[in-house]
Structure formats: C-alpha cells, structure tokens
Design an enzyme around this catalytic site. Structure first.
Site, PDB file in Angstrom:
ATOM      1  N   GLU A   1      65.234  12.974  12.132  1.00  0.00           N
ATOM      2  CA  GLU A   1      64.594  12.310  13.705  1.00  0.00           C
ATOM      3  C   GLU A   1      63.126  12.908  12.850  1.00  0.00           C
ATOM      4  O   GLU A   1      62.825  14.057  12.421  1.00  0.00           O
ATOM      5  CB  GLU A   1      65.311  14.113  14.144  1.00  0.00           C
ATOM      6  CG  GLU A   1      64.907  14.039  15.538  1.00  0.00           C
ATOM      7  CD  GLU A   1      64.623  15.400  16.354  1.00  0.00           C
ATOM      8  OE1 GLU A   1      64.145  15.208  17.748  1.00  0.00           O
ATOM      9  OE2 GLU A   1      66.135  15.447  16.332  1.00  0.00           O
TER      10      GLU A   1
ATOM     11  N   GLN B   1      43.055  21.600   6.952  1.00  0.00           N
ATOM     12  CA  GLN B   1      43.176  22.536   6.548  1.00  0.00           C
ATOM     13  C   GLN B   1      44.414  22.314   5.632  1.00  0.00           C
ATOM     14  O   GLN B   1      45.211  22.228   4.980  1.00  0.00           O
ATOM     15  CB  GLN B   1      43.388  23.099   7.902  1.00  0.00           C
ATOM     16  CG  GLN B   1      43.046  23.938   8.266  1.00  0.00           C
ATOM     17  CD  GLN B   1      42.014  24.714   7.356  1.00  0.00           C
ATOM     18  OE1 GLN B   1      43.351  25.878   6.965  1.00  0.00           O
ATOM     19  NE2 GLN B   1      40.903  25.687   7.615  1.00  0.00           N
TER      20      GLN B   1
ATOM     21  N   HIS C   1      51.881  16.587   8.692  1.00  0.00           N
ATOM     22  CA  HIS C   1      51.528  16.077   9.740  1.00  0.00           C
ATOM     23  C   HIS C   1      50.436  16.805  11.051  1.00  0.00           C
ATOM     24  O   HIS C   1      50.717  18.072  10.739  1.00  0.00           O
ATOM     25  CB  HIS C   1      52.912  16.624  11.339  1.00  0.00           C
ATOM     26  CG  HIS C   1      52.842  16.164  12.530  1.00  0.00           C
ATOM     27  ND1 HIS C   1      52.770  14.428  12.656  1.00  0.00           N
ATOM     28  CD2 HIS C   1      53.054  16.686  13.261  1.00  0.00           C
ATOM     29  CE1 HIS C   1      52.885  14.508  14.272  1.00  0.00           C
ATOM     30  NE2 HIS C   1      52.680  15.214  14.520  1.00  0.00           N
TER      31      HIS C   1
ATOM     32  N   MET D   1      52.848   6.026   8.350  1.00  0.00           N
ATOM     33  CA  MET D   1      52.356   5.747   9.365  1.00  0.00           C
ATOM     34  C   MET D   1      53.405   4.621   9.831  1.00  0.00           C
ATOM     35  O   MET D   1      54.121   4.326  10.878  1.00  0.00           O
ATOM     36  CB  MET D   1      50.993   4.818  10.522  1.00  0.00           C
ATOM     37  CG  MET D   1      50.449   5.794   9.633  1.00  0.00           C
ATOM     38  SD  MET D   1      50.444   7.777  10.828  1.00  0.00           S
ATOM     39  CE  MET D   1      50.756   7.495  12.073  1.00  0.00           C
TER      40      MET D   1
ATOM     41  N   ASP E   1      59.226  13.922  12.528  1.00  0.00           N
ATOM     42  CA  ASP E   1      58.408  15.005  12.618  1.00  0.00           C
ATOM     43  C   ASP E   1      59.022  16.621  13.684  1.00  0.00           C
ATOM     44  O   ASP E   1      58.685  17.282  13.590  1.00  0.00           O
ATOM     45  CB  ASP E   1      57.339  14.792  13.825  1.00  0.00           C
ATOM     46  CG  ASP E   1      56.459  14.122  13.442  1.00  0.00           C
ATOM     47  OD1 ASP E   1      56.751  13.015  11.595  1.00  0.00           O
ATOM     48  OD2 ASP E   1      55.743  13.245  14.362  1.00  0.00           O
TER      49      ASP E   1
ATOM     50  N   ARG F   1      64.480  -2.825   8.672  1.00  0.00           N
ATOM     51  CA  ARG F   1      63.878  -1.616   7.815  1.00  0.00           C
ATOM     52  C   ARG F   1      64.219  -1.290   6.497  1.00  0.00           C
ATOM     53  O   ARG F   1      63.496  -0.527   5.911  1.00  0.00           O
ATOM     54  CB  ARG F   1      63.863  -0.348   9.261  1.00  0.00           C
ATOM     55  CG  ARG F   1      61.837   0.293   8.672  1.00  0.00           C
ATOM     56  CD  ARG F   1      62.438   1.663   9.812  1.00  0.00           C
ATOM     57  NE  ARG F   1      62.682   1.577  10.701  1.00  0.00           N
ATOM     58  CZ  ARG F   1      63.469   2.497  11.250  1.00  0.00           C
ATOM     59  NH1 ARG F   1      63.614   3.831  11.086  1.00  0.00           N
ATOM     60  NH2 ARG F   1      63.861   2.247  12.799  1.00  0.00           N
TER      61      ARG F   1
ATOM     62  N   THR G   1      63.416  14.534   7.249  1.00  0.00           N
ATOM     63  CA  THR G   1      64.967  14.263   7.968  1.00  0.00           C
ATOM     64  C   THR G   1      65.287  12.710   9.297  1.00  0.00           C
ATOM     65  O   THR G   1      64.069  12.638   9.131  1.00  0.00           O
ATOM     66  CB  THR G   1      65.400  15.401   8.626  1.00  0.00           C
ATOM     67  OG1 THR G   1      64.215  15.881   9.911  1.00  0.00           O
ATOM     68  CG2 THR G   1      65.637  17.195   7.957  1.00  0.00           C
TER      69      THR G   1
ATOM     70  N   GLY H   1      44.293   7.691   2.802  1.00  0.00           N
ATOM     71  CA  GLY H   1      44.450   8.813   2.141  1.00  0.00           C
ATOM     72  C   GLY H   1      44.002   9.942   1.235  1.00  0.00           C
ATOM     73  O   GLY H   1      44.183  10.262  -0.059  1.00  0.00           O
TER      74      GLY H   1
HETATM   75  C1  GAR Z   1      46.604  13.188   8.987  1.00  0.00           C
HETATM   76  O1  GAR Z   1      45.777  13.595   9.569  1.00  0.00           O
HETATM   77  C2  GAR Z   1      47.760  12.695   8.567  1.00  0.00           C
HETATM   78  O2  GAR Z   1      48.430  14.489   8.852  1.00  0.00           O
HETATM   79  C3  GAR Z   1      48.379  11.853   9.264  1.00  0.00           C
HETATM   80  O3  GAR Z   1      47.745  11.352   9.700  1.00  0.00           O
HETATM   81  C4  GAR Z   1      47.089  11.249   8.949  1.00  0.00           C
HETATM   82  C5  GAR Z   1      46.225  10.501   7.631  1.00  0.00           C
HETATM   83  O4  GAR Z   1      44.908  10.824   6.868  1.00  0.00           O
HETATM   84  N1  GAR Z   1      50.066  12.134   8.995  1.00  0.00           N
HETATM   85  C6  GAR Z   1      50.651  11.410  10.822  1.00  0.00           C
HETATM   86  O5  GAR Z   1      50.468  11.591  11.713  1.00  0.00           O
HETATM   87  C7  GAR Z   1      52.436  11.236  10.510  1.00  0.00           C
HETATM   88  N2  GAR Z   1      52.741  11.282  11.315  1.00  0.00           N
HETATM   89  P1  GAR Z   1      44.689  10.292   5.325  1.00  0.00           P
HETATM   90  O6  GAR Z   1      45.483   8.739   5.315  1.00  0.00           O
HETATM   91  O7  GAR Z   1      43.122  10.226   5.536  1.00  0.00           O
HETATM   92  O8  GAR Z   1      45.805  11.694   4.567  1.00  0.00           O
END
Ligand code: GAR
Length: 216
Positions: A145, A175, A111, A92, A147, A67, A143, A14
């Site tokens: 699909e 970033q 992402h 996720m 990513d 789901r 959307t 998080g």
């Molecule tokens: C982050 O790097 C985020 O971009 C990625 O998971 C991580 C979560 O970190 N998300 C994905 O890969 C989604 N496709 P966080 O829990 O510390 O924010």
C-alpha cells in the site's frame, strides 16, 4: 561483519541519494551504496551518483508491457549487484506487489510528510492548504500500500505563516537528508527491523523534547 551492500532507486534529482552516498563514504557506516538505478533517462541524480564514485549507476529502460516485467528486470539488476537492502530516494514509480513482496523488510522509502498525513504527491502544498503548523518527513519500510508501511524515523519542521510550497519543501528536504542516512544505518545494523507488520527498534533511548509551533 562486512557492510551491507545497498542499492538506491531514483527518478530525478537524487539529493537524498547523495546524502546516503555521502554518509556511506565513512568506513564506519554500516551500509555501502553499490548501485544506483533510475527509471528515468533524464534523472540528473545518475550523474551525481557517478561523480560521487558509484560506478554501477544506470537506467532501466521503460519499454516493458507492464509494471511487473519492469520490476523483474529491476530485481535482477539488484540481485546481480548482490545487494541486501534497497532505498527508494525520490523513486516516483509505484512498485508491483511482487517486487515489494520479494524485498519486504529490506526496502525503505523516504516521504516528504509526517505520515500517515499526506500520502501521495504535493504534500507541502496540502500541508499549507490545511493550515498545518507542523509538517515534516518520514522514513518507512515499503509495503504494497502506497506510503503506508511501518514508520522507522520522522523529523518535524514548523510551518511559518510566510511559507510557500518551495520554502517549506526546502526545509523539509534538509531534514530528509538528516533522517535518511540515520535510517539506513539503523536498518543496515539490524537495530530497526520489520516484524509482524511493525517497525521494531532496539537500543533506542527515551525520546526527549518537543516541537511547538508557533513557539511563543
Ligand atoms: C524527496 O522530497 C522525497 O521525499 C520525495 O521526492 C523528493 C525527491 O528528491 N519522495 C516522494 O515523494 C515519494 N513518495 P530527491 O530526488 O532530491 O531525493
């Protein structure tokens, strides 16, 4: 006009959620984080959310046959919290097309790659394996699909020859924490919106500068 009530969905650490909560502590920020929901009982981010003062932070239990049943409960929780925007922050679990359809234009994600490169998992590993010189992160409207939704913001980082998956992930994450709050501000204020399958941006200046790697 009041601030836009926003929900954040997480599965783990998080840190992006924390960056959003932190930004939204400023009364001038156009969104407020009113609920954080996790699909994972062990998500450490839930404690972080509570410690940061989000009272409505909880888990959606995973005991659903499919789901869409899960997503219906998620949808109901978000609507009960009266949110108008939803941020995925390391969430996720793939959302059902039903859920995505209901929140289209109001659902954003971050992402860890410069999309459309490296959708899915292990983005940093893939960038290093490909010998990419520039990598980064992307925010986008969600959307159905995975990513593949319209891009809102991106930030690039140079890949060093000495980079490991962990060192590159750490620089990209820095970033992420910059662009996600900015993205939420753009969407909440209506300056970035989804229109005809594209992200329309209002009032932005012309881009300046470039990133060249290796810089010589
Ligand atoms: C982050 O790097 C985020 O971009 C990625 O998971 C991580 C979560 O970190 N998300 C994905 O890969 C989604 N496709 P966080 O829990 O510390 O924010």
């Amino acid at each position: 006009m009041g601030r836009v009530r926003t929900g954040v969905l997480i599965s783990g650490r998080g840190s992006n959620m924390s960056a959003l909560i932190e930004a939204a502590k400023n009364d001038a920020f156009p969104a407020e984080i009113v609920v954080v929901l996790a699909n994972n009982i062990d998500a450490p981010g839930l404690n972080a959310a509570r410690e940061a003062g989000v009272k409505n932070a909880g888990i959606i239990s995973s005991s659903f046959p499919d789901r869409q049943s899960f997503d219906r409960v998620l949808d109901e929780s978000l609507r009960t919290a009266n949110v108008s925007l939803v941020c995925l922050a390391g969430y996720m679990q793939i959302l059902s097309p039903w859920f995505v359809g209901r929140w289209l234009g109001k659902l954003i994600n971050i992402h860890p790659s410069l999309l459309p490169a490296y959708r899915g998992l292990h983005t940093h590993r893939k960038a290093i394996a490909d010998g990419a010189r520039i990598h980064g992160c992307t925010t986008h409207f969600v959307t159905p699909e995975l990513d593949a939704g319209p891009i809102i913001m991106q930030a690039a980082v140079a890949v060093a020859p000495s980079d490991t998956e962990a060192s590159l992930a750490a620089r990209v994450l820095e970033q992420e924490h910059v662009i996600y709050p900015r993205t939420l501000a753009l969407v909440a204020s209506g300056l970035a919106r989804l229109k005809d399958g594209r992200c329309v941006l209002d009032g932005m200046g012309e881009p300046r500068g470039s990133i060249i790697s290796p810089s010589i």
